[in-house]
Design an enzyme around this catalytic site. Structure first.
Site, PDB file in Angstrom:
ATOM      1  CD  GLU A 260      -2.387   1.421   2.674  1.00  0.00           C
ATOM      2  OE1 GLU A 260      -2.350   2.580   3.151  1.00  0.00           O
ATOM      3  OE2 GLU A 260      -2.877   0.442   3.272  1.00  0.00           O
ATOM      4  CB  CYS A 297      -2.871   5.741   3.362  1.00  0.00           C
ATOM      5  SG  CYS A 297      -3.917   4.653   4.336  1.00  0.00           S
TER       6      CYS A 297
END
Length: 535
Positions: A260, A297
């Site tokens: 990620e 994020c």
């Protein structure tokens, strides 16, 4: 070099045997070192951890699911009991709010996802058994039979920690040993979590080398480790540059890596929504962008705003919120430095600074909430440069003249974790919603309506993933059982194998009301041996 904290290798806490240096955690609010010294490990420690994990892999793969579940439940209980100590450690190392963010949200989320993982282990839900009685074929997801290397990020000291987070829990449910690489921003927190995990392993009788912890090592050694074919998989949460470097070496070695990386999470404010509740949306946007000092994020990094009077009012309100806010505390000096570089790059590409854009005064790692803006023409001409992630309390407003331009802007985005559209309650935006969403949908993992992207619910239906380059594989999620578990599993097929030699969930007798796809039909029933039919 002095005494450093022990590492967890081969089932025991021991002094690092190959110390290449040491480091201490830092209090981000004041920029001062705190706590004990932790070792920077060399190749000998890494080799010992890999060898021990490989040795434990077969025994862990053969462990009963109930024992795996018992470990996860026990670990969750120990975390809850030790909450006061864990929160104090994490607050000191990250400056994240202790009562609200850490104690009130992230720590309960962590123990909850461990318990959800335990349920997935007991229910075999991640194994997804498929049976074709006509052809004598049976298949399911099974352990990799190799260790999983987990790199923890800086922004979630509990819920994504390498030794307690979703990647960790998912790998353990799939019965793979974990080599946890802690993030140097919160080593004491990681050590305490590993101590609790080690205690739970003892209590549940699992191989003690199922969980190992290394605090830090040189980047070159990290790349060497990522290219070790003895690994079954790698989980990484962090920067795009770091993820891409690891992916390059892992790909060459044939090691799957689930990374990620970066995401700007575009938010489209449709005209009706702005006219209906623009002031409230400005406050919602500001709160989302500065939550956790913007170190998410899923931070709303780009917001597309119509060129209407309501859009002008929204921009004015947002600028006021950002301009009057106190500087936020960032995790570390390098986080602040990278944020400054990202903001400079956005300005070089044509964005105008509207608020913030400077470090805070005094000690510590502070940065002012920052808002930039750009018109549609400049964004469309320089979309690649203007969608670079600025990790921190910063966002870019893009002014759009109409729905057609919004659709064009949506088409410029690379892969992102999330995308959001705000619509009016009266349905006046719905045609525009459909047009923009049709283009945005394949570019994001999660499409949201009327909510900022920063919340990530721990749910089986959650997709915390997205198209490349937000992640390395678009078909997988880092949050949500059982889907997250399947990243660390292998698809095993059995052809004509006798019933008593099959794994229990593939046998004629269903071991516990497991949903199985039998001859094209989902059922929890047993299979009748004589006919292959289910009763």
């Amino acid at each position: 070099m002095g005494v450093t904290e022990p590492v967890l290798i081969a089932g025991q806490w021991q002094a690092a045997r190959d110390v290449c240096g040491s480091f201490r955690a830092e209090d981000p609010s004041h920029g001062e070192p705190i706590g004990p010294a932790f070792p920077v490990c060399g190749g000998a420690d890494i080799e010992a951890a890999v060898a021990a994990a490989c040795e434990a892999a077969a025994a862990l793969a053969a462990a009963a699911p109930e024992r795996i579940a018992a470990f996860l439940d026990t670990y969750a209980t120990l975390i809850d009991k030790d909450a006061e100590t864990l929160v104090a450690l994490a607050h000191a190392e990250t400056a994240l709010a202790a009562p609200t963010r850490l104690a009130g949200n992230e720590l309960p989320r962590t123990s909850d996802q461990l318990r959800q993982a335990a349920k997935a282990a007991r229910r075999f839900s991640w194994t997804q058994p498929v049976i074709d009685t006509t052809k004598g074929l049976r298949a399911h997801y099974a352990p990799l039979g190799k260790p999983v290397l987990v790199f923890g990020p800086n922004n979630f000291p509990f819920a994504f920690n390498a030794v307690s987070g979703s990647d960790f829990a998912s790998a353990i449910v799939a019965r793979n040993p974990v080599i946890a690489k802690a993030h140097p921003s919160h080593p004491a927190t990681s050590k305490r979590l590993a101590e609790l995990a080690h205690e739970a392993l003892h209590a549940c009788g699992l191989p003690l080398a199922s969980v190992q912890l290394l605090y830090h090592f040189d980047n070159a050694l990290g790349l060497q480790l990522a290219g070790d074919a003895r690994l079954g998989a790698i989980a990484f949460t962090g920067s795009r540059s770091g993820g891409m470097a690891l992916k390059a070496v892992a790909d060459r070695a044939g090691v799957p890596i689930y990374a990620e990386m970066s995401s700007v999470n575009p938010v489209f404010l449709l005209p009706g929504a702005l006219a209906e509740r623009g002031a409230a949306l400005a406050q919602e946007f500001f709160s989302s962008c500065t939550m956790g000092s913007g170190q998410f994020c899923t931070n709303p990094g780009i917001v597309i705003v119509p060129m209407t009077p309501a859009g002008d009012a929204f921009v004015a309100a947002a600028v006021e919120h950002f301009a009057t806010a106190a500087p936020n505390v960032l995790f570390a000096g390098n986080v602040r430095d990278r944020l400054e570089q990202a903001i400079r790059a956005l300005r070089d590409a044509g964005a105008e600074l509207r608020a913030g854009g400077a470090p805070g005064d005094g000690p510590g790692h502070h940065y002012a909430p920052t808002l930039l803006s750009v018109d549609e023409a400049i964004f469309l001409a320089h979309a690649d440069a203007l969608q670079g992630e600025a990790f921190g309390p910063a966002s870019l407003l893009v002014r759009a003249s109409g729905v057609e331009t919004m659709v064009a802007i949506a088409g410029c985005f690379e892969g992102n974790l999330t995308g959001t559209l705000y619509r009016a309650a009266d349905g006046s935006d719905d045609d525009a919603w459909r047009q923009v969403a049709a283009v945005l949908r394949p570019r994001v993992g999660r499409l949201s309506c009327n909510k900022m992207p920063t919340g990530v619910a721990v749910s089986p239906a959650m997709n915390h993933g997205g198209p490349y380059p937000s992640t390395s594989h678009a078909g997988f999620t880092a949050v949500g059982m059982p889907a997250a578990i399947r990243r660390f599993a292998a698809l095993h097929c059995y052809d004509g194998v006798p019933d008593d030699l099959l794994p229990v969930e593939l046998r004629d007798r269903n071991p516990g009301a497991i949903p199985r796809l039998v001859d094209g039909q989902w059922t929890c029933a047993n299979i009748m041996p004589s006919t292959g039919a289910t009763p």
